[in-house]
Design an enzyme around this catalytic site. Structure first.
Site: not given
Ligand code: M6R
Length: 612
Positions: A3, A34, A81, A107-108, A485, A489, A492, A508, A607
């Protein structure tokens, strides 16, 4: 997951009493990455706390309840969140005590909130929400009833709480103060002129000050408009002046600057981000490479995109330096908690430096005696602070939830580091390493060219993909993590189910899913696997796949087998990882936009993931 919290307290000379709520609302917009399922503010005015909050994005809630019109010079805010309690008006923060004289943003996660809530209900407290956070407001209320000063009551309440937190608290009895505390969730103080701030992240107050104090775990304190009080876990006051650092991010870095979304702005910023990351890189990899050379074994640990960067680093250490390193997903670290320790080096990669899984992993390995080297984009964040050594990427603030520029700058750091190690081990001649470094130095201009040349093509491809519910990304060798990666993308932000596979493994099992029109994105590098990739393209084409390829130039025999090709200059694979990532980011971005989604704030994501 995460959050965002913010608190601002200002001198009355700072203008109308509603101006502070406006600053808080703007700060919350900077923190919306966040969490964005609900939002709220609380302010002290005329010896009362006024709370306005609701379910939905900031703009929607503001339209309904006018967050930015709340009066008062001491205001806290929160963008949520959800973890405990569904997103709803009542579960939105801030949360108040029985009499509405204390307001809390958090936050937590308070792990022991069920016991605390039972205890407080037995004492007659009335709870309004299903959240864990509300217990803190009632605990403070309880300790105030016992005659404690507010700060004492706050600290006693904190001692009862187990879990992770960054708290911001306002109390009517001391209307000019915002109380705060941090454990395992990020918190920073902004030191302004007659106006001070607390926030989960620096961009929240960057328009007002670049003077920052990072709050460390266990620290607690309060701000007024003109003072900051901070003490450590054992109650010893901290010299705050000595802790102030000026950060070199500019407010513009946290603005869209005419782009429709942060994600596309951040994709376009990559040449600058790469250029900046080169600064001081020789010196910073020097120490890290020494640690690796002394190591018994080398491990990489990270989550999400940062894990994909680890896979590239791991690949390069193996193939260039002959070091048999291993990568692990940080939430799975427990597998290694007995096997990694004394003599080992753990390389932790985290753009935010706050991902809780990665933090927990390095704590355990460090306790076992391992040395920790981290790679992060946020100076003094938790993971760098707990590492023996840190190399920083200099991508600037990344606001879009999907990592883009922080990924390619991580790749640059890991490539530079692997070259230094391979050279020191004598596995690469000086000339060879130097040649690859010169090639890497071309990445800013190569990335610029690819964006200029392929933005239109990738937009069309993204738009085409909206009709698909699945896609494969196939690569081999160093191309595999880039395929992973690319698939992440697309998943997500465009919510298209995408899977990455080693191209050789696809036959396979996964190939059974392929039917006419099924999109398969092939990453073909200028390496020993190029010819094998052609075989994989043929296999997929034979089943009717719609074949899209990112391929090196002068590969006509491949290009003619593809339905769509993005032709990249012939590059050393170590450079290709960075360059090939860019069209994949663009494809996902444009697919999300074509589907009408907000790529900066994908559903269910935040994030920074600060919950295990
Ligand atoms: O801040 P970090 O690099 O530790 O974050 C890791 C993941 O949470 C972050 O890369 C996440 O997968 C993103 N949504 C990727 O776009």
């Amino acid at each position: 997951m995460a959050c965002g919290i913010i608190g601002v307290t200002a001198r009355k000379s700072h203008g109308a009493s509603s101006r502070i709520a406006e600053i808080v609302k703007k700060g919350l917009e900077k923190l919306e990455y966040r969490g964005y399922d609900s939002v709220g503010v609380a302010a002290i005015y005329d010896n009362k706390i006024v709370v306005r909050k609701g379910k939905g994005k900031i703009s929607e809630v503001n339209r309904r309840v006018k967050l930015d019109k709340v009066l008062g010079w001491t205001v806290v805010g929160h963008t949520r969140w959800a973890t405990h309690g569904a997103p709803s008006d009542v579960n939105a923060h801030p949360h108040i005590d029985c009499n509405g004289r204390i307001a809390v943003v958090h936050n937590g996660i308070i792990q022991n909130y069920v016991e605390l809530k039972k205890e407080l209900i037995a004492k007659g407290h009335r709870f309004r929400s299903e959240t864990d956070t509300e217990v803190l407001a009632h605990l403070i209320e309880e300790y105030l009833k016992e005659g404690n000063e507010v700060f004492q009551a706050f600290k006693r309440a904190l001692r009862r709480v187990k879990g992770s937190y960054a708290f911001g608290v306002i109390v009517v009895d001391e209307p000019d103060k915002i109380f705060f505390a941090r454990r395992d969730s990020p918190l920073v103080i902004g030191v302004g002129e007659g106006m001070n701030f607390i926030a989960s992240d620096i961009p929240a107050f960057l328009e007002h000050t670049r003077n920052v104090i990072i709050v460390y775990d266990g620290e607690v304190g309060f701000i007024t408009s003109d003072s900051i009080y901070l003490e450590d876990e054992s109650g010893v006051p901290i010299d705050v002046k000595a802790r102030i650092r000026k950060i070199d991010w500019t407010p513009d870095m946290a603005k869209k600057e005419g782009y429709p979304h942060f994600m596309i702005k951040e994709i376009h910023e990559q040449p600058r981000a790469l250029r900046d990351t080169f600064r001081g890189l020789d010196e910073s990899v020097e120490k890290a490479s020494e640690l690796i050379l002394e190591a018994r074994r080398v491990y990489f640990v990270a989550a999400g995109t940062s894990y994909h960067a680890c896979l590239v680093g791991d690949y390069l250490l193996n193939v260039l330096a002959g070091i048999p390193s291993l990568s692990m997903i940080s939430s799975e670290y427990k597998k290694y908690r007995k096997s990694i320790g004394e003599g080992d080096v753990v390389i932790a990669v985290s753009q935010s430096g706050e991902t809780i899984d990665t933090l927990m992993a390095i704590r355990v390995f460090k306790e076992n005696g391992a040395r920790v080297v981290s790679i992060s984009n946020v100076v003094d964040s938790a993971i760098p602070r707990e590492s023996h050594y840190t190399i920083y990427t200099r991508a600037g603030p990344e606001i879009g939830v999907a990592a883009t520029k922080t990924f390619t700058t991580q790749l640059l750091v890991l490539s530079w580091l692997s070259l230094a190690v391979a050279e020191k081990m004598g596995k690469l001649g000086k000339g060879e390493a130097e040649k690859l470094r010169r090639e890497l130095e071309r990445t800013p201009s190569l990335v610029s060219d690819i964006i200029a040349r392929y933005e239109g093509v990738t937009k069309k491809l993204g738009e085409e993909l909206v009709n698909s519910s699945n896609a494969f990304y196939l690569g081999r060798g160093i191309g595999l993590p880039i395929a992973m990666e690319g698939a992440l993308k697309l998943k997500e932000i465009a919510y298209i189910h995408a899977e990455a596979y080693p191209a050789g493994e696809s036959k396979h099992g996964p190939i059974a899913l392929v039917e006419p029109g099924f999109p398969v994105i092939f990453l073909v590098f200028e390496d020993e696997w190029k010819r094998h990739m052609l075989g994989n393209i043929e296999e997929m084409k034979a089943r009717g796949a719609y074949a899209i390829g990112v391929i090196p130039e002068e590969s006509d025999f491949i290009e003619e087998r593809l339905d769509k090709a993005i032709v990249i200059p012939k590059l050393e694979p170590i450079v290709g990882t960075i360059v090939y990532s860019v069209p994949l980011q663009l494809i996902a971005y444009y697919a999300a936009v074509a589907k009408g989604y907000d790529p900066d704030k994908p559903r269910n994501l935040a994030k920074t993931v600060t919950v295990e």
